[in-house]
Design a protein around this motif. Sequence first.
Motif, PDB file in Angstrom:
ATOM      1  N   SER A 194       0.558  -1.448  -0.045  1.00 30.85           N
ATOM      2  CA  SER A 194      -0.187   0.372   0.127  1.00 30.85           C
ATOM      3  C   SER A 194       0.784   1.167   0.017  1.00 30.85           C
ATOM      4  O   SER A 194      -0.040   2.551  -0.141  1.00 30.85           O
ATOM      5  CB  SER A 194      -0.991   0.060   0.997  1.00 30.85           C
ATOM      6  N   ASN A 195       2.308   1.046   0.522  1.00 31.38           N
ATOM      7  CA  ASN A 195       3.078   2.555  -0.584  1.00 31.38           C
ATOM      8  C   ASN A 195       3.032   3.039  -1.127  1.00 31.38           C
ATOM      9  O   ASN A 195       4.716   1.994  -2.667  1.00 31.38           O
ATOM     10  CB  ASN A 195       3.711   1.725   0.476  1.00 31.38           C
ATOM     11  N   GLY A 196       2.728   4.009  -2.342  1.00 32.51           N
ATOM     12  CA  GLY A 196       3.173   4.402  -3.054  1.00 32.51           C
ATOM     13  C   GLY A 196       4.208   4.262  -4.352  1.00 32.51           C
ATOM     14  O   GLY A 196       4.568   4.503  -5.217  1.00 32.51           O
ATOM     15  N   ASP A 197       5.051   5.135  -2.967  1.00 29.92           N
ATOM     16  CA  ASP A 197       6.412   5.517  -2.936  1.00 29.92           C
ATOM     17  C   ASP A 197       7.377   4.162  -3.379  1.00 29.92           C
ATOM     18  O   ASP A 197       8.421   4.416  -3.606  1.00 29.92           O
ATOM     19  CB  ASP A 197       7.090   6.368  -2.164  1.00 29.92           C
ATOM     20  N   LEU A 198       7.075   3.099  -2.672  1.00 26.96           N
ATOM     21  CA  LEU A 198       7.521   1.681  -2.819  1.00 26.96           C
ATOM     22  C   LEU A 198       7.474   1.513  -4.274  1.00 26.96           C
ATOM     23  O   LEU A 198       6.746   1.083  -4.376  1.00 26.96           O
ATOM     24  CB  LEU A 198       7.190   0.452  -1.869  1.00 26.96           C
TER      25      LEU A 198
ATOM     26  N   ILE B 169      15.784  -5.217   0.886  1.00 28.74           N
ATOM     27  CA  ILE B 169      16.289  -4.437   0.379  1.00 28.74           C
ATOM     28  C   ILE B 169      14.300  -3.944  -0.409  1.00 28.74           C
ATOM     29  O   ILE B 169      13.605  -4.630  -1.050  1.00 28.74           O
ATOM     30  CB  ILE B 169      17.238  -4.781  -1.094  1.00 28.74           C
ATOM     31  N   TYR B 170      14.923  -2.696  -0.303  1.00 29.38           N
ATOM     32  CA  TYR B 170      13.678  -1.518  -0.688  1.00 29.38           C
ATOM     33  C   TYR B 170      14.564  -0.611  -1.838  1.00 29.38           C
ATOM     34  O   TYR B 170      15.077  -0.455  -1.654  1.00 29.38           O
ATOM     35  CB  TYR B 170      13.319  -0.920  -0.122  1.00 29.38           C
ATOM     36  N   LEU B 171      13.667  -0.830  -3.386  1.00 32.14           N
ATOM     37  CA  LEU B 171      13.530   0.202  -4.629  1.00 32.14           C
ATOM     38  C   LEU B 171      12.615   1.502  -3.647  1.00 32.14           C
ATOM     39  O   LEU B 171      11.163   1.132  -4.424  1.00 32.14           O
ATOM     40  CB  LEU B 171      13.940  -0.237  -5.644  1.00 32.14           C
ATOM     41  N   TRP B 172      12.873   2.310  -3.864  1.00 32.33           N
ATOM     42  CA  TRP B 172      12.572   3.959  -3.585  1.00 32.33           C
ATOM     43  C   TRP B 172      12.658   4.652  -4.463  1.00 32.33           C
ATOM     44  O   TRP B 172      13.049   5.297  -5.495  1.00 32.33           O
ATOM     45  CB  TRP B 172      12.297   4.145  -1.931  1.00 32.33           C
ATOM     46  N   THR B 173      10.898   5.409  -4.333  1.00 31.89           N
ATOM     47  CA  THR B 173      11.041   7.065  -5.371  1.00 31.89           C
ATOM     48  C   THR B 173      11.788   7.856  -5.341  1.00 31.89           C
ATOM     49  O   THR B 173      12.347   8.440  -5.999  1.00 31.89           O
ATOM     50  CB  THR B 173      10.099   7.560  -5.886  1.00 31.89           C
ATOM     51  N   SER B 174      11.999   7.808  -4.095  1.00 31.64           N
ATOM     52  CA  SER B 174      13.488   8.821  -3.370  1.00 31.64           C
ATOM     53  C   SER B 174      13.759   8.896  -1.737  1.00 31.64           C
ATOM     54  O   SER B 174      13.706   7.415  -1.790  1.00 31.64           O
ATOM     55  CB  SER B 174      12.224  10.391  -3.477  1.00 31.64           C
ATOM     56  N   LEU B 175      14.992   9.511  -1.588  1.00 36.42           N
ATOM     57  CA  LEU B 175      15.152   9.319  -0.718  1.00 36.42           C
ATOM     58  C   LEU B 175      14.528   9.755   0.425  1.00 36.42           C
ATOM     59  O   LEU B 175      14.788   9.085   1.495  1.00 36.42           O
ATOM     60  CB  LEU B 175      16.391   9.694  -0.315  1.00 36.42           C
ATOM     61  N   ASP B 176      13.436  10.554   0.780  1.00 37.11           N
ATOM     62  CA  ASP B 176      12.968  11.165   1.159  1.00 37.11           C
ATOM     63  C   ASP B 176      11.676  10.299   1.664  1.00 37.11           C
ATOM     64  O   ASP B 176      11.272  10.340   2.782  1.00 37.11           O
ATOM     65  CB  ASP B 176      12.516  12.271   0.814  1.00 37.11           C
ATOM     66  N   ALA B 177      11.077   9.268   0.653  1.00 37.95           N
ATOM     67  CA  ALA B 177      10.792   8.437   0.481  1.00 37.95           C
ATOM     68  C   ALA B 177      11.174   7.395   1.805  1.00 37.95           C
ATOM     69  O   ALA B 177       9.949   6.725   2.996  1.00 37.95           O
ATOM     70  CB  ALA B 177       9.707   8.111  -0.307  1.00 37.95           C
ATOM     71  N   ALA B 178      12.341   6.565   1.484  1.00 39.82           N
ATOM     72  CA  ALA B 178      12.521   5.724   2.243  1.00 39.82           C
ATOM     73  C   ALA B 178      13.057   6.429   3.628  1.00 39.82           C
ATOM     74  O   ALA B 178      12.367   5.386   4.624  1.00 39.82           O
ATOM     75  CB  ALA B 178      14.107   5.592   1.461  1.00 39.82           C
ATOM     76  N   LYS B 179      13.589   6.917   3.634  1.00 33.41           N
ATOM     77  CA  LYS B 179      13.397   7.705   4.862  1.00 33.41           C
ATOM     78  C   LYS B 179      11.733   7.728   5.604  1.00 33.41           C
ATOM     79  O   LYS B 179      12.174   7.708   7.166  1.00 33.41           O
ATOM     80  CB  LYS B 179      14.394   9.120   5.320  1.00 33.41           C
ATOM     81  N   ALA B 180      10.917   8.736   4.971  1.00 27.24           N
ATOM     82  CA  ALA B 180       9.816   8.132   5.836  1.00 27.24           C
ATOM     83  C   ALA B 180       8.923   6.891   6.399  1.00 27.24           C
ATOM     84  O   ALA B 180       8.567   6.957   7.394  1.00 27.24           O
ATOM     85  CB  ALA B 180       8.715   9.027   4.961  1.00 27.24           C
ATOM     86  N   ALA B 181       9.681   6.617   5.279  1.00 25.08           N
ATOM     87  CA  ALA B 181       9.254   4.784   5.818  1.00 25.08           C
ATOM     88  C   ALA B 181       9.692   3.778   6.648  1.00 25.08           C
ATOM     89  O   ALA B 181       8.713   2.978   7.458  1.00 25.08           O
ATOM     90  CB  ALA B 181       9.110   4.120   4.217  1.00 25.08           C
ATOM     91  N   HIS B 182      11.616   5.038   6.616  1.00 27.85           N
ATOM     92  CA  HIS B 182      11.775   3.697   7.964  1.00 27.85           C
ATOM     93  C   HIS B 182      12.441   4.477   9.100  1.00 27.85           C
ATOM     94  O   HIS B 182      13.282   4.815   9.307  1.00 27.85           O
ATOM     95  CB  HIS B 182      12.597   2.810   7.216  1.00 27.85           C
ATOM     96  N   ASP B 183      11.624   5.723   9.651  1.00 25.09           N
ATOM     97  CA  ASP B 183      11.769   6.656  10.465  1.00 25.09           C
ATOM     98  C   ASP B 183      11.888   5.737  11.844  1.00 25.09           C
ATOM     99  O   ASP B 183      11.711   4.692  11.978  1.00 25.09           O
ATOM    100  CB  ASP B 183      10.519   7.594  10.865  1.00 25.09           C
TER     101      ASP B 183
END
Length: 104
Positions: A32-36, A53-67
């Motif tokens: 359900s995470n649209g940035d992943l 191992i995650y492929l994200w749209t952006s660094l901000d998206a990665a950091k937001a998901a794994h805060d």
Amino acid sequence: MITEIVQFKLPKDMPRARVIELFEATVQRWQSNGDLIRKQYLYDPATQTGGGIYLWTSLDAAKAAHDSAWCDMAEEIYGDRPCLTYFETPLVVDNAAGTVLRNV
């Protein structure tokens, strides 16, 4: 695109079946995470290491998901605080889909 590698030590007595069960419980969250873009779950029984191992749209998206709240939750579930590493990902070859993702 950003590739994020997440690793954590698992309890020595946690069997593979339990690790997979815990991983399965998170699938809906990641779907359900649209940035992943993509996620691979990792498990090494020789070292009792888990992660993803995650492929994200952006660094901000990665950091937001794994805060820090997510890291706290993962530590509680798996018994170890995750180590997070990020890489710029200019190209992804996906042989199964017959595609190449480019971010150049």
